[in-house]
Design a protein around this motif. Structure first.
Motif, short mmCIF file in Angstrom:
data_model
loop_
_atom_site.label_atom_id
_atom_site.label_comp_id
_atom_site.label_asym_id
_atom_site.label_seq_id
_atom_site.Cartn_x
_atom_site.Cartn_y
_atom_site.Cartn_z
N ARG A 106 75.22 49.51 -26.68
CA ARG A 106 76.42 50.06 -27.24
C ARG A 106 77.53 50.14 -26.11
N ARG A 107 78.61 49.42 -26.53
CA ARG A 107 79.72 49.53 -25.50
C ARG A 107 80.54 50.69 -25.79
N SER A 108 80.55 51.16 -26.90
CA SER A 108 81.44 52.71 -27.00
C SER A 108 80.58 53.74 -26.01
N LYS A 109 79.54 53.61 -25.84
CA LYS A 109 78.92 54.81 -24.89
C LYS A 109 79.60 54.63 -23.50
N LEU A 110 79.70 53.24 -23.18
CA LEU A 110 80.23 53.12 -21.66
C LEU A 110 81.68 53.54 -21.72
N VAL A 111 82.22 53.21 -22.70
CA VAL A 111 83.80 53.58 -22.56
C VAL A 111 83.99 55.08 -22.57
N LEU A 112 82.99 55.71 -23.65
CA LEU A 112 83.19 57.27 -23.77
C LEU A 112 82.88 57.67 -22.12
N ALA A 113 81.78 57.10 -21.52
CA ALA A 113 81.53 57.61 -19.99
C ALA A 113 82.55 57.51 -19.19
N ALA A 114 83.45 56.20 -19.01
CA ALA A 114 84.22 55.97 -18.15
C ALA A 114 85.32 56.84 -18.38
N ILE A 115 86.03 57.19 -19.65
CA ILE A 115 86.95 58.08 -20.09
C ILE A 115 86.63 59.43 -19.49
N ALA A 116 85.21 59.79 -19.82
CA ALA A 116 84.95 61.20 -19.29
C ALA A 116 84.91 61.34 -17.76
N SER A 117 84.57 60.30 -17.14
CA SER A 117 84.69 60.53 -15.64
C SER A 117 86.21 60.44 -15.16
N VAL A 118 87.10 59.82 -15.75
CA VAL A 118 88.42 59.77 -15.37
C VAL A 118 89.31 61.19 -15.57
N VAL A 119 88.72 61.44 -16.83
CA VAL A 119 89.23 63.17 -17.09
C VAL A 119 88.49 64.19 -16.15
N ALA A 120 87.27 64.09 -15.87
CA ALA A 120 86.82 64.84 -14.85
C ALA A 120 87.29 64.85 -13.33
N LEU A 121 87.66 63.57 -13.09
CA LEU A 121 88.35 63.76 -11.86
C LEU A 121 89.71 64.12 -11.61
N GLY A 122 90.56 63.89 -12.87
CA GLY A 122 91.88 64.23 -13.06
C GLY A 122 91.95 65.95 -12.86
N LEU A 123 90.96 66.56 -13.68
CA LEU A 123 90.74 67.84 -13.86
C LEU A 123 90.51 68.63 -12.51
N ALA A 124 89.73 67.78 -11.79
CA ALA A 124 89.08 68.30 -10.21
C ALA A 124 90.25 68.20 -9.17
N GLY A 125 91.35 67.04 -9.44
CA GLY A 125 92.30 67.07 -8.45
C GLY A 125 93.27 67.93 -8.98
N TRP A 126 93.63 68.29 -10.36
CA TRP A 126 94.63 69.30 -10.74
C TRP A 126 94.03 70.75 -10.21
N GLY A 127 92.78 71.02 -10.40
CA GLY A 127 92.33 72.25 -9.99
C GLY A 127 92.32 72.39 -8.33
N THR A 128 92.14 71.28 -7.64
CA THR A 128 92.25 71.46 -6.09
C THR A 128 93.75 71.70 -5.90
N LEU A 129 94.73 71.17 -6.36
CA LEU A 129 96.17 71.47 -6.25
C LEU A 129 96.62 72.87 -6.63
N GLN A 130 95.89 73.47 -7.62
CA GLN A 130 96.42 74.89 -8.16
C GLN A 130 95.69 75.81 -6.99
N LEU A 131 94.49 75.47 -6.51
CA LEU A 131 93.91 76.38 -5.71
C LEU A 131 94.81 76.25 -4.10
N ILE A 132 95.19 75.11 -3.64
CA ILE A 132 96.01 74.95 -2.47
C ILE A 132 97.45 75.78 -2.66
N ASP A 133 97.76 75.39 -3.82
CA ASP A 133 99.11 76.33 -3.81
C ASP A 133 98.98 77.93 -4.09
N VAL A 134 97.74 78.23 -4.50
CA VAL A 134 97.59 79.67 -4.44
C VAL A 134 97.40 80.16 -3.13
#
Length: 198
Positions: free
Chosen positions: A20-48
């Motif tokens: 099922r290619r759809s599962k692979l695509v969803l997993a890749a999108i979820a990984s990118v979103v998780a990395l983006g959120l982690a980066g944004w959270g890190t910037l917020q912590l540094i800012d605080v």
């Protein structure tokens, strides 16, 4: 073979689940979103933790004013031990020059000549005292000695040496307390804040 694996016609049964290619695509999108959120959270912590304030910095950029104005450098004044004071009495009271010289010596000043004032100043200093010295003393030794005797008048003459004369006047009662003199000296050497152009 029989049963469900029996081959009939031109279709063959699948022995494994289809990928099922759809599962692979969803997993890749979820990984990118998780990395983006982690980066944004890190910037917020540094800012605080660094105290960054986007609104304040934007306001600073708009007004062109630095957030903290640089202060003027601290004034370098000579130490009392480097100042030679000649003490002269211009009052009718006897022994005043010697007593004043002894007190200044206790406070760390170097004492030069001690005696009665010359005819030019004898009984002619109406205030507490007169500080007399070379023009260079105005921004150096006069302020330091002035912390011991607030209100003393200053005057320059043509002398070449660094010594200064303390001519005691008729209104002299006592020197400042050592604590008050130390506070005044500390205030003189503090760096002055630079005027704000905002």
């Amino acid at each position: 073979m029989g049963g469900k694996y029996r081959i009939t016609g031109d279709k063959y049964p699948r022995m494994r689940r289809p990928r099922r290619r759809s599962k692979l695509v969803l997993a890749a999108i979820a990984s990118v979103v998780a990395l983006g959120l982690a980066g944004w959270g890190t910037l917020q912590l540094i800012d605080v933790f660094t105290g960054g304030d986007k609104q304040a910095s934007a306001a600073d950029r708009k007004t062109g004013c630095p957030s903290t104005a640089p202060s003027a450098p601290a004034k370098v004044l000579p130490k009392p031990a480097k100042i030679t004071v000649n003490v002269y009495n211009a009052t009718p009271r006897g022994g005043l020059a010697k007593a004043a010289a002894d007190e200044l010596k206790k406070r760390g000043f170097t004492i030069g000549k001690v005696g009665n004032a010359t005819a030019a100043y004898d009984k002619k200093v109406a205030g507490t005292a007169l500080l007399l010295g070379a023009p260079a003393a105005v921004n150096g030794t006069f302020p330091v000695l002035g912390t011991q005797l607030p209100g003393a008048a200053t005057k320059t003459d043509a002398r070449k040496g660094a010594d200064i004369d303390l001519i005691i006047g008729t209104k002299f009662k006592a020197f400042s307390t050592p604590q008050a003199a130390e506070t005044a000296l500390t205030a003189l050497t503090k760096p002055a804040p630079a005027p704000s152009s905002c």
